[in-house]
Enzyme design. Structure first.
Site, short mmCIF file in Angstrom:
data_model
loop_
_atom_site.label_atom_id
_atom_site.label_comp_id
_atom_site.label_asym_id
_atom_site.label_seq_id
_atom_site.Cartn_x
_atom_site.Cartn_y
_atom_site.Cartn_z
N HIS A 175 36.23 16.81 81.56
CA HIS A 175 36.22 16.13 80.26
C HIS A 175 35.33 16.96 79.33
O HIS A 175 34.11 16.98 79.50
CB HIS A 175 35.69 14.71 80.40
CG HIS A 175 36.59 13.81 81.17
ND1 HIS A 175 36.13 12.71 81.87
CD2 HIS A 175 37.93 13.83 81.36
CE1 HIS A 175 37.14 12.10 82.46
NE2 HIS A 175 38.25 12.76 82.17
N GLU A 212 31.90 15.89 77.61
CA GLU A 212 30.80 15.43 78.46
C GLU A 212 29.93 16.62 78.85
O GLU A 212 29.90 17.07 80.00
CB GLU A 212 31.35 14.69 79.67
CG GLU A 212 32.11 13.43 79.26
CD GLU A 212 32.87 12.76 80.40
OE1 GLU A 212 32.80 13.27 81.54
OE2 GLU A 212 33.52 11.73 80.16
N HIS A 221 30.19 14.51 85.38
CA HIS A 221 30.72 13.84 84.19
C HIS A 221 29.60 13.29 83.34
O HIS A 221 28.42 13.36 83.70
CB HIS A 221 31.65 12.69 84.60
CG HIS A 221 32.98 13.13 85.12
ND1 HIS A 221 34.15 12.95 84.42
CD2 HIS A 221 33.32 13.76 86.27
CE1 HIS A 221 35.16 13.44 85.12
NE2 HIS A 221 34.68 13.93 86.26
N GLU A 226 28.07 10.63 87.35
CA GLU A 226 28.07 10.18 85.96
C GLU A 226 26.65 10.27 85.42
O GLU A 226 25.71 9.70 85.97
CB GLU A 226 28.57 8.74 85.86
CG GLU A 226 30.02 8.54 86.29
CD GLU A 226 31.01 8.95 85.22
OE1 GLU A 226 30.57 9.38 84.14
OE2 GLU A 226 32.23 8.84 85.48
#
Length: 786
Positions: free
Chosen positions: A425, A428, A521, A593
């Site tokens: 992504h 990010e 991420h 994350e």
């Protein structure tokens, strides 16, 4: 025997013009990595070949016997450079076995030979066919879609660590909610001409993007008293589509959607010029799509002042006041929009400033880092840089293989693999900063880093989606789709980055056990750093997938939250890298994350994360790997016992909420973990959009031709799982080559003096100690490069 060959040698003709041209062409564009003086086909050696056909090529690049005079040239016609392609084809037609027997000089360049000339049963390490970087030449320029205009300026920011913690803004409840005016009542001061949306699709790219003269999109100032801000975002990773001036110091901003889509507005990064000091400006982004955001709890945007950077060495810093995130009442009838508004005072007059959602990390930043590694005489010995593939736009997707040379083939074969990836992504960028910290440490001369390189093979893809990073997308590639929902794809040409990543890992699994896979991420709605994993259904390894996250939370207690971790596998996440790699047989398969905001834990509570915080997490990943794999299983078993206790508490809590009583003695471990955990609160884009319309026919054709090619419960996956189980059963408990117990005890080796965990610091006392300097071995015995 070879009349054409005899005629060719007698005539002593010049080299084929096309071959001569191609040689100079490739040499000019740097398609050979070795130094010119060491290459047998460098200009110097080619001059020798042209003027003396007695010289023959033998051995390998860089060896002392590159040029060997052959007195029996007419009997052993071994590919002199002056031969034409016709003669080459005639020689290829000869029986190679008989030619090998008759010629002691004709040896395979792919086999390694010992000092006595005997063949060793090891293949030579693959050569770098292309020079990724040259210390004397420029970096590879990013390739852009031909629709994108790109300014010629080089944007560069310094790294800086704020001397004081940067606290969240504390909402008062009295923040202003600006009414959206729009361009009907305001003045457009910046607007991109044509932005590819979902009605179009990517066709081609070029360095520099769109051809022709770059238009000046900002307004023209009417004189020195004109205080209109000048906006710009047509640079790498930039994202701003339109700016409307609605008052003297107030601007409404519209973000550009991900290219070839009509959504995914979250990442922003733009420049403003012609600032005024001691004046309060207000910026309002009007087309955000997520209903929840960390801005609601006080996360501040980032600002960068070029004057501060050049005069005071101050870099990116959190700024902003009167921050408010709210729903936009003006809708387009399809989906609701949300607004982010903030006020700010610039530090200088006539300054150039930048705003960003998070600390940018561009494709050029990555290439500069890899250039330093490639040019390091030490790091380049154990870090091999390869091209995994090229992206849709033709940008290189890099693959790093990091490991120390093994002393024996048996030791090499015993090494387990660890796979890390980031930036699937593109918006990010926090994933890149964690990756940067990991690479800084694993490539260092720290004893722990050397130990990790001794016991593991690290496969690292630092930027999976370079196209998206370059154009300033938040979530998608140039295919207009979220790549982290298409890891099961069979469309190699449309999703090359993840197709080749999956294929590389599949081949790696066929060769050795992959201990851990982690995809880095960023998260827009939750604080701290945490992992998503996959519940293991094998009772033999029950709860084992939770041990690594728990250990990491103990090693980084003020950044990593184990309680935020989740291990439920949802149907909508079946196409993610985490789930696909887990189904391929990797037990410890994670998505890491990292918040865009900051921490709610320990000493860092209510403060924003800096790049140094994220880089230190990369170090803690390395530290936790050593904890996780230490032959002394005390700490592993301690964590496993703690996990069972935590799970019991959670089960009791669930039954209490349901108003039920249950005796869990002896049966509680049989309860499905998926029934206990809630769904992962991931992105708003959890559901895949499916394939773009123009790719549907291609997918149908490939499905018809290669049924079972896509991953899932296929025969290949079953085979890999079987091989992994057999390998684990074959491992002898006394064999610890892959997990040496020696640990570094010098705290000065740690890049970040973070708060240490509360658990017992008796860290393997029986085996803890210093580590001797690693022996340098002459050749690498690991051959897992794609």
């Amino acid at each position: 025997m070879f009349p054409a060959l005899e005629t060719e040698l007698k005539q002593q003709t010049l080299p084929d013009p096309y071959e001569d041209f191609m040689y100079h062409h490739l040499q000019y564009y740097g398609y050979f990595k070795a130094e010119r003086g060491s290459l047998p086909n460098s200009a110097t050696h080619q001059h020798v070949w042209k003027n003396n056909p007695r010289y023959l090529l033998s051995g390998s690049f860089g060896e002392t016997a590159d040029l060997i005079p052959d007195p029996l040239q007419k009997e052993k016609h071994l590919w002199p450079t002056c031969l034409s392609s016709t003669v080459h084809r005639q020689i290829e037609a000869v029986n190679r076995d008989s030619l090998m027997l008759s010629s002691p000089l004709l040896k395979s360049r792919q086999l390694l030979h010992d000092d006595l000339g005997e063949v060793n049963s090891r293949l030579r390490e693959p050569r770098d066919l292309f020079a990724f970087f040259s210390s004397s030449g420029p970096l590879q320029a990013p390739r852009w879609p031909i629709e994108c205009e790109v300014i010629k300026e080089n944007i560069h920011h310094i790294e800086w660590v704020p001397p004081q913690p940067e606290y969240f803004y504390q909402p008062t409840g009295n923040e202003k909610v600006p009414e959206i005016v729009g361009e009907e009542k305001g003045t457009v001061v910046y607007q991109l001409d044509s932005v590819p949306t979902e009605d179009s699709y990517f066709t081609s790219s070029r360095v520099g993007g769109k051809r022709g003269i770059i238009k000046e999109l900002a307004v023209t100032l009417q004189g020195p008293e004109d205080n209109t801000l000048l906006f710009e975002s047509r640079f790498e990773s930039g994202n701003l589509q339109k700016a409307v001036r609605v008052n003297t110091y107030e601007y409404e901003l519209t973000l550009r959607t991900d290219l070839y889509t009509n959504k995914h507005t979250q990442w922003f990064y733009f420049r403003v010029q012609n600032t005024r000091k001691d004046v309060t400006y207000r910026f309002t982004i009007v087309n955000l799509l997520k209903p929840k955001s960390l801005y609601t709890i006080g996360m501040k945007p980032l600002m960068y002042s070029q004057l501060d950077a050049s005069t005071h060495s101050i870099g990116w810093r959190r700024e902003g006041d009167e921050i408010r995130y709210y729903r936009n009442n003006t809708e387009d009838g399809q989906q609701p929009f949300y607004c982010l508004t903030w006020t700010i005072q610039f530090p200088h007059d006539q300054d150039t400033c930048f705003f960003a959602h998070f600390y940018p990390y561009t494709y050029t930043d990555l290439q500069c880092f890899l250039l330093s590694v490639a040019n390091s005489p030490v790091q380049s010995q154990f870090c091999k840089l390869r091209t995994l593939c090229t992206s849709l736009a033709g940008n290189t997707v890099y693959l790093l293989t990091i490991t120390n040379p093994a002393r024996t083939p048996q030791e090499a074969a015993a090494k387990k693999a660890v796979v890390l990836t980031a930036r699937v992504h593109p918006g990010e960028s926090n994933g890149s900063w964690i990756m940067k910290g990991f690479l800084d440490f694993i490539l260092s001369n720290s004893p722990d880093a050397q130990l990790l390189r001794d016991i593991f093979i690290f496969k690292v893809v630092p930027m999976l989606n370079p196209d998206g990073v370059i154009v300033g997308n938040y979530r998608c590639s140039l295919a207009g789709r979220d790549l982290n929902r298409h890891y099961k794809t069979i469309l190699k040409e449309s999703f090359p980055c993840i197709w080749h990543t999956r294929n590389m890992i599949k081949r790696l699994l066929e060769e050795r056990e992959v201990l851990l896979y982690c995809d880095l991420h960023g998260h827009s709605r939750k604080s701290n750093i945490f992992l998503y994993g996959c519940n293991n259904n094998d009772r033999k390894f029950w709860l084992h997938e939770r041990v690594f996250p728990l250990m990491l939370s103990k090693n980084a207690p003020d950044k990593f939250s184990f309680h935020s971790c989740n291990f439920k596998v949802q149907k909508c996440k079946e196409g993610t890298g985490r789930v696909v790699m887990w189904r391929m047989g990797i037990l410890n398969s994670y998505t890491m994350e990292s918040t865009f905001g900051g921490s709610t834990l320990g000493n860092k509570r209510d403060t924003h994360f800096t790049p140094e915080d994220l880089k230190s997490l990369g170090y803690h990943v390395c530290d936790t790997l050593l904890d996780f794999c230490d032959p002394d299983r005390t700490k592993f078993m301690q964590c496993l016992a703690e996990l069972k206790e935590l799970l019991q508490q959670e089960i009791h809590k669930k039954f209490k909420e349901l108003g039920q009583d249950m005796d869990l003695e002896g049966s509680w471990s049989d309860i499905s973990l998926s029934d206990i955990e809630s769904s992962t609160s991931g992105s708003d884009s959890s559901l895949s959009d499916g394939l773009p319309v123009h790719l549907l026919n291609t997918a149908d054709e490939l499905n018809g031709r290669d049924k079972g090619t896509s991953l899932g419960p296929s025969k290949m996956t079953t085979l890999i799982l079987t091989k992994n189980k057999e390998r684990m059963q074959r491992e002898k408990p006394g064999f610890t080559v892959s997990c040496s117990p020696k640990r570094n005890t010098n705290p000065s080796q740690e890049p970040a003096p973070d708060t240490k965990p509360n658990w017992s610091r008796n860290r393997y006392p029986a085996t803890k100690g210093g580590r001797t300097t690693a022996v340098v071995y002459p050749s690498l015995h690991i051959y897992t490069y794609p």
